[in-house]
Write an enzyme that holds these catalytic residues in place. Structure first.
Site, PDB file in Angstrom:
ATOM      1  N   CYS A  56       0.832  -1.215   0.000  1.00 42.78           N
ATOM      2  CA  CYS A  56       0.000   0.000   0.000  1.00 42.78           C
ATOM      3  C   CYS A  56       0.864   1.262   0.000  1.00 42.78           C
ATOM      4  O   CYS A  56       1.454   1.609  -1.009  1.00 42.78           O
ATOM      5  CB  CYS A  56      -0.991  -0.037   1.165  1.00 42.78           C
ATOM      6  SG  CYS A  56      -2.336   1.149   0.909  1.00 42.78           S
ATOM      7  N   HIS A  72      -3.601  -4.993   0.430  1.00 40.41           N
ATOM      8  CA  HIS A  72      -3.076  -5.416   1.732  1.00 40.41           C
ATOM      9  C   HIS A  72      -3.111  -6.941   1.848  1.00 40.41           C
ATOM     10  O   HIS A  72      -4.073  -7.495   2.404  1.00 40.41           O
ATOM     11  CB  HIS A  72      -3.893  -4.784   2.870  1.00 40.41           C
ATOM     12  CG  HIS A  72      -3.591  -3.336   3.085  1.00 40.41           C
ATOM     13  ND1 HIS A  72      -2.622  -2.903   3.964  1.00 40.41           N
ATOM     14  CD2 HIS A  72      -4.105  -2.232   2.491  1.00 40.41           C
ATOM     15  CE1 HIS A  72      -2.562  -1.580   3.931  1.00 40.41           C
ATOM     16  NE2 HIS A  72      -3.458  -1.145   3.050  1.00 40.41           N
ATOM     17  N   GLU A  93      -1.639  -8.804   3.845  1.00 34.14           N
ATOM     18  CA  GLU A  93      -1.618  -9.281   5.237  1.00 34.14           C
ATOM     19  C   GLU A  93      -3.029  -9.472   5.787  1.00 34.14           C
ATOM     20  O   GLU A  93      -3.231 -10.277   6.699  1.00 34.14           O
ATOM     21  CB  GLU A  93      -0.812  -8.309   6.125  1.00 34.14           C
ATOM     22  CG  GLU A  93      -1.503  -6.997   6.491  1.00 34.14           C
ATOM     23  CD  GLU A  93      -1.350  -5.904   5.446  1.00 34.14           C
ATOM     24  OE1 GLU A  93      -1.090  -6.224   4.269  1.00 34.14           O
ATOM     25  OE2 GLU A  93      -1.516  -4.710   5.811  1.00 34.14           O
TER      26      GLU A  93
END
Ligand code: MN
Length: 260
Positions: A115, A221, A223
């Site tokens: 990001c 993202h 994660e």
């Protein structure tokens, strides 16, 4: 074989002042930390506001660098005036991360940008940013989903990945649904940097520096998608594996040096 080599992953932090007592903390998003650990790496906090030689010393101990999400990069670093929608900059974090990216690219240290990290890579290497997608880009896609738990795991749009890219080889495909929590985007890609994924509206969603061991960055993202998305698990695993290789060579020398 139970012995393992745990590569050290440098993780730039953000300074946060607790409103109730005024104490300062360096923090990192929990899912970034967890994904590094789960993929076999050891996160190493990199503070802002350190003397340059301390930053350099810390940098030289790590085997990889992960640039996480965060606020907007100060437009002065890509020669632009600040747009009204651009957030108040965190100058010390900008300075730290821009420096780390240049060092890592020069040294071929494995680098994963997420990001804001994707945008920091581009700015560090000479590219520019679109400062506010909603007011500057005509698109039916909502890239700036609210930064809340439900939206962070929501697949907001798909990305088309360049078939010949390192990213496509890692993810094992060319089309993936992703989350989207950004109001800025890559405008002019930096010289020598490849654009490796787009949304269907043309917004750039990933970059990589070619001919590096691992220099990949994504606008989404991974994660937050990690736990139930095997492609995003492969992204972290490939990054940690590159860092493991880096660690091995730092300790024992490059293969060609050892056999020469
Ligand atoms: Mn997006």
């Amino acid at each position: 074989m139970t012995s393992k080599l745990y590569p050290l992953i440098g993780l730039p932090t953000t300074k946060f002042t607790r409103p109730d007592n005024g104490l300062d903390y360096y923090f990192s998003y929990h899912r970034i930390v967890s994904a590094i650990v789960h993929a076999g790496g050891v996160p190493v906090l990199i503070p802002t506001d350190m003397p340059d030689e301390d930053t350099r010393a810390l940098y030289e101990t790590v085997d990889g660098l992960l640039l996480p999400g965060g606020g907007d990069v100060d437009p002065q670093f890509y020669g632009a005036e600040r747009h009204g929608a651009t957030q108040t900059p965190d100058l010390s974090r900008d300075v730290l991360e821009l420096k780390l990216v240049r060092w890592a690219v020069d040294d071929d240290l494995p680098l994963l940008g997420i990001c804001r990290g994707n945008q920091v890579v581009n700015v560090a290497l000479g590219g520019t940013l679109t400062q506010d997608i909603p007011s500057e880009v005509q698109t039916p896609i909502k890239h700036d989903m609210p930064n809340r738990p439900l939206e962070r795991v929501l697949r907001a749009h798909e990305v088309q990945v360049q078939p010949e890219s390192h990213l496509a080889r890692i993810l094992q495909g060319t089309r993936f649904p992703v989350n989207s929590l950004h109001h800025q985007a890559i405008q002019q890609p930096a010289p020598g940097v490849n654009v490796t994924a787009h949304a269907d509206d043309g917004v750039i969603e990933a970059l990589e520096v070619p001919n590096k061991r691992f220099a990949v960055s994504v606008q989404w993202h991974p994660e937050d998608l990690y736990l139930d998305d095997s492609a995003m698990q492969r992204l972290f695993q490939a990054f940690i594996e590159a860092a493991r290789q880096q660690h091995w060579e730092r300790v024992f020398g490059r293969v060609d040096e050892r056999t020469a």
